[in-house]
Write a protein that holds these residues in place. Structure first.
Motif, PDB file in Angstrom:
ATOM      1  N   THR A  18       0.603  -1.294   0.037  1.00 26.20           N
ATOM      2  CA  THR A  18       0.044   0.079   0.170  1.00 26.20           C
ATOM      3  C   THR A  18       0.928   1.139  -0.075  1.00 26.20           C
ATOM      4  OG1 THR A  18      -1.615  -1.149   1.368  1.00 26.20           O
ATOM      5  CG2 THR A  18      -1.652   1.194   1.056  1.00 26.20           C
ATOM      6  N   MET A  20       0.467   5.689   0.523  1.00 23.22           N
ATOM      7  CA  MET A  20      -0.661   6.719   0.805  1.00 23.22           C
ATOM      8  C   MET A  20       0.173   7.943   0.579  1.00 23.22           C
ATOM      9  SD  MET A  20      -2.800   6.764   4.201  1.00 23.22           S
ATOM     10  CE  MET A  20      -3.650   8.313   4.806  1.00 23.22           C
ATOM     11  N   CYS A  29       4.493  10.941   1.448  1.00 21.22           N
ATOM     12  CA  CYS A  29       4.178   9.818   0.850  1.00 21.22           C
ATOM     13  C   CYS A  29       4.771   8.458   1.417  1.00 21.22           C
ATOM     14  CB  CYS A  29       4.741   9.938  -0.512  1.00 21.22           C
ATOM     15  SG  CYS A  29       4.303   8.390  -1.713  1.00 21.22           S
ATOM     16  N   CYS A  31       4.811   4.165   1.836  1.00 19.69           N
ATOM     17  CA  CYS A  31       4.372   3.085   1.346  1.00 19.69           C
ATOM     18  C   CYS A  31       4.507   1.704   2.571  1.00 19.69           C
ATOM     19  CB  CYS A  31       5.190   2.395   0.050  1.00 19.69           C
ATOM     20  SG  CYS A  31       4.776   3.495  -1.005  1.00 19.69           S
ATOM     21  N   PRO A  42       0.367   6.424   9.020  1.00 20.09           N
ATOM     22  CA  PRO A  42       0.968   7.345   7.989  1.00 20.09           C
ATOM     23  C   PRO A  42       1.574   8.574   8.739  1.00 20.09           C
ATOM     24  CG  PRO A  42      -1.495   7.499   7.984  1.00 20.09           C
ATOM     25  CD  PRO A  42      -1.099   6.598   8.877  1.00 20.09           C
ATOM     26  N   ILE A  54      -6.450  12.272   0.339  1.00 22.63           N
ATOM     27  CA  ILE A  54      -5.462  11.574   0.014  1.00 22.63           C
ATOM     28  C   ILE A  54      -5.301  10.780  -1.479  1.00 22.63           C
ATOM     29  CG2 ILE A  54      -5.037  11.181   2.293  1.00 22.63           C
ATOM     30  CD1 ILE A  54      -6.271   8.232   1.589  1.00 22.63           C
ATOM     31  N   PHE A  56      -4.392   6.750  -2.665  1.00 20.70           N
ATOM     32  CA  PHE A  56      -4.167   5.762  -1.984  1.00 20.70           C
ATOM     33  C   PHE A  56      -4.107   4.709  -3.020  1.00 20.70           C
ATOM     34  CE2 PHE A  56      -5.631   2.066   0.533  1.00 20.70           C
ATOM     35  CZ  PHE A  56      -5.068   2.592   2.003  1.00 20.70           C
ATOM     36  N   ILE A  99     -10.384  10.340   3.077  1.00 20.19           N
ATOM     37  CA  ILE A  99     -10.077   9.329   3.879  1.00 20.19           C
ATOM     38  C   ILE A  99     -11.492   8.481   4.194  1.00 20.19           C
ATOM     39  CG2 ILE A  99      -9.477   8.242   5.803  1.00 20.19           C
ATOM     40  CD1 ILE A  99      -7.098  10.260   5.850  1.00 20.19           C
TER      41      ILE A  99
END
Length: 136
Positions: A18, A20, A29, A31, A42, A54, A56, A99
């Protein structure tokens, strides 16, 4: 092997991953590889805010249950996973989404609205969890 590209950051993993991006600046940023020992928190957010815009990215079929766990960490005891979707695998790229809307778009259920986020500003557990996930 999973590979996730968040435009300004990316990651290669044994399994799903993932990325974000918080805000428009693309400086925040991050991951993560799945599975994680505890849900990552995050960077770039002082408080879990359902209205925060965001980007995603979920790559290589991450379990919806893991995403539910991730969002439940941000909004404690407010996110449910429908029993019929517990084994659902998710791959998606969603940009410029709130979100709160993302949670529902993924198929998760919000118990109460508005969502009340956790204070992340001085969250030492966040740094510890992120360190542990990086070691996996």
């Amino acid at each position: 092997m999973g590979k996730c590209d968040g435009r300004t950051c990316g990651i290669s993993c044994e399994g799903a991953c993932t990325c974000m991006i918080v805000g428009d600046e693309h400086t925040d940023c991050e991951c993560w590889c799945h599975p994680w020992s505890s849900p990552p928190v995050p960077r770039g957010m002082n408080k879990s805010d359902p209205e925060k815009m965001i980007k995603f990215f979920v790559c290589d079929e991450m379990p919806l249950s893991s995403l539910g766990y991730f969002f439940d960490n941000l909004f404690p005891e407010q996110i449910l996973i429908p029993a019929s979707k517990v084994n659902t695998q998710v791959t998606t790229q969603l940009e410029n989404i709130k979100i709160g809307d993302l949670i529902e778009e993924l198929g998760l259920v919000v118990v109460k609205k508005p969502l009340v986020g956790r204070d992340l500003g001085k969250d030492l557990a966040r740094d510890f969890a992120n360190e542990m996930n990086e070691k996996l």
